[in-house]
Design a protein around this motif. Sequence first.
Motif, mmCIF file in Angstrom:
data_model
loop_
_atom_site.group_PDB
_atom_site.id
_atom_site.type_symbol
_atom_site.label_atom_id
_atom_site.label_comp_id
_atom_site.label_asym_id
_atom_site.label_seq_id
_atom_site.Cartn_x
_atom_site.Cartn_y
_atom_site.Cartn_z
ATOM 1 N N ILE A 1 -130.170 -0.159 59.836
ATOM 2 C CA ILE A 1 -129.643 -0.758 58.614
ATOM 3 C C ILE A 1 -130.290 -0.056 57.426
ATOM 4 C CG2 ILE A 1 -129.578 -2.864 57.198
ATOM 5 C CD1 ILE A 1 -127.757 -3.069 59.632
ATOM 6 N N ILE A 2 -129.458 0.335 56.466
ATOM 7 C CA ILE A 2 -129.935 1.008 55.257
ATOM 8 C C ILE A 2 -129.408 0.220 54.063
ATOM 9 C CG2 ILE A 2 -130.028 3.168 53.970
ATOM 10 C CD1 ILE A 2 -129.119 4.522 56.659
ATOM 11 N N THR A 3 -130.294 -0.098 53.136
ATOM 12 C CA THR A 3 -129.884 -0.837 51.946
ATOM 13 C C THR A 3 -130.020 0.051 50.712
ATOM 14 O OG1 THR A 3 -132.113 -1.778 51.715
ATOM 15 C CG2 THR A 3 -130.479 -3.094 52.914
ATOM 16 N N TYR A 4 -129.151 -0.207 49.747
ATOM 17 C CA TYR A 4 -129.065 0.608 48.542
ATOM 18 C C TYR A 4 -128.811 -0.305 47.343
ATOM 19 C CZ TYR A 4 -127.093 3.606 52.258
ATOM 20 O OH TYR A 4 -126.837 4.268 53.431
ATOM 21 N N LYS A 5 -129.031 0.250 46.175
ATOM 22 C CA LYS A 5 -128.531 -0.284 44.909
ATOM 23 C C LYS A 5 -127.598 0.800 44.371
ATOM 24 C CE LYS A 5 -131.214 -3.983 44.057
ATOM 25 N NZ LYS A 5 -130.668 -5.322 43.995
ATOM 26 N N ILE A 6 -126.438 0.386 43.902
ATOM 27 C CA ILE A 6 -125.488 1.322 43.305
ATOM 28 C C ILE A 6 -124.858 0.669 42.078
ATOM 29 C CG2 ILE A 6 -124.933 2.532 45.462
ATOM 30 C CD1 ILE A 6 -122.348 0.847 45.586
ATOM 31 N N SER A 7 -124.308 1.500 41.222
ATOM 32 C CA SER A 7 -123.553 1.026 40.059
ATOM 33 C C SER A 7 -122.226 1.776 40.037
ATOM 34 C CB SER A 7 -124.330 1.274 38.770
ATOM 35 O OG SER A 7 -125.512 0.526 38.754
ATOM 36 N N PRO A 8 -121.310 1.406 40.940
ATOM 37 C CA PRO A 8 -120.078 2.186 41.051
ATOM 38 C C PRO A 8 -119.045 1.893 39.965
ATOM 39 C CG PRO A 8 -120.032 0.373 42.598
ATOM 40 C CD PRO A 8 -121.381 0.333 41.906
ATOM 41 N N PHE A 9 -119.092 0.702 39.368
ATOM 42 C CA PHE A 9 -118.045 0.300 38.432
ATOM 43 C C PHE A 9 -118.648 -0.214 37.135
ATOM 44 C CE2 PHE A 9 -116.716 -0.814 42.800
ATOM 45 C CZ PHE A 9 -115.790 0.196 42.981
ATOM 46 N N LEU A 10 -118.370 0.475 36.062
ATOM 47 C CA LEU A 10 -118.739 0.035 34.717
ATOM 48 C C LEU A 10 -120.220 -0.288 34.577
ATOM 49 C CD1 LEU A 10 -115.676 -2.341 34.201
ATOM 50 C CD2 LEU A 10 -115.877 0.032 33.452
ATOM 51 N N GLY A 11 -121.079 0.401 35.339
ATOM 52 C CA GLY A 11 -122.513 0.204 35.224
ATOM 53 C C GLY A 11 -123.050 -1.074 35.851
ATOM 54 N N VAL A 12 -122.194 -1.835 36.546
ATOM 55 C CA VAL A 12 -122.621 -3.077 37.184
ATOM 56 C C VAL A 12 -123.397 -2.737 38.452
ATOM 57 C CG1 VAL A 12 -121.845 -5.218 38.275
ATOM 58 C CG2 VAL A 12 -120.649 -4.332 36.254
ATOM 59 N N GLU A 13 -124.653 -3.200 38.536
ATOM 60 C CA GLU A 13 -125.482 -2.907 39.705
ATOM 61 C C GLU A 13 -125.090 -3.816 40.872
ATOM 62 O OE1 GLU A 13 -129.938 -3.810 40.326
ATOM 63 O OE2 GLU A 13 -129.838 -1.719 39.625
ATOM 64 N N MET A 14 -124.973 -3.213 42.047
ATOM 65 C CA MET A 14 -124.584 -3.954 43.243
ATOM 66 C C MET A 14 -125.506 -3.588 44.395
ATOM 67 S SD MET A 14 -120.499 -3.181 43.107
ATOM 68 C CE MET A 14 -119.849 -4.694 43.744
ATOM 69 N N ASP A 15 -125.657 -4.521 45.323
ATOM 70 C CA ASP A 15 -126.344 -4.239 46.574
ATOM 71 C C ASP A 15 -125.331 -3.704 47.564
ATOM 72 O OD1 ASP A 15 -128.981 -5.223 45.918
ATOM 73 O OD2 ASP A 15 -128.118 -7.231 45.952
ATOM 74 N N TRP A 16 -125.774 -2.776 48.391
ATOM 75 C CA TRP A 16 -124.910 -2.207 49.415
ATOM 76 C C TRP A 16 -125.747 -2.067 50.676
ATOM 77 C CZ3 TRP A 16 -122.232 3.264 49.049
ATOM 78 C CH2 TRP A 16 -121.152 3.316 49.919
#
Length: 156
Positions: free
Chosen positions: A56-71
């Motif tokens: 399992i690998i966890t990330y933080k990304i901001s794919p849309f309009l700078g909104v930070e999401m967990d992945w």
Amino acid sequence: MKTYLLTWQQDIPISVAEAWEFFRSPLNLAKITPDNVKFKVTSPYTAHTQMYPGMIITYKISPFLGVEMDWMTEITHVQDQQYFVDEQRFGPYALWHHQHHFEAIPGGTRMRDILNYAIPYGPIGRLANNLFVEKQIRQIFEFREEAIRKMFPPAP
């Protein structure tokens, strides 16, 4: 649910062993992802762990309009120096199944990516894909292709 298929192929002037060593590390993904996505691996153990099925690998990304999401993705299949598959377990997509294939060719390695994905929210998700999601995914992979070309230039 509407699913989408995107594929990419790139020849890299390094051995399969070298390509595998680079791409099997989630930490290297940040090196070939555009800065505006703000991709950050948050799993504490990934730097020193060999990739394995079930990882399992966890990330933080901001794919849309700078909104930070967990992945969160899981490595579901691994065939050493041939392919691995990551699948989303939690994140922005309704489906994310990404195959990474490596093949020896004269002068290096052919890397192929096969991505199946889906966007949640039915018709709104399909509209979002048509308006910007597919375009953004393609831009990320185009950036990655150029970054790889710069990191592994052909021999003079």
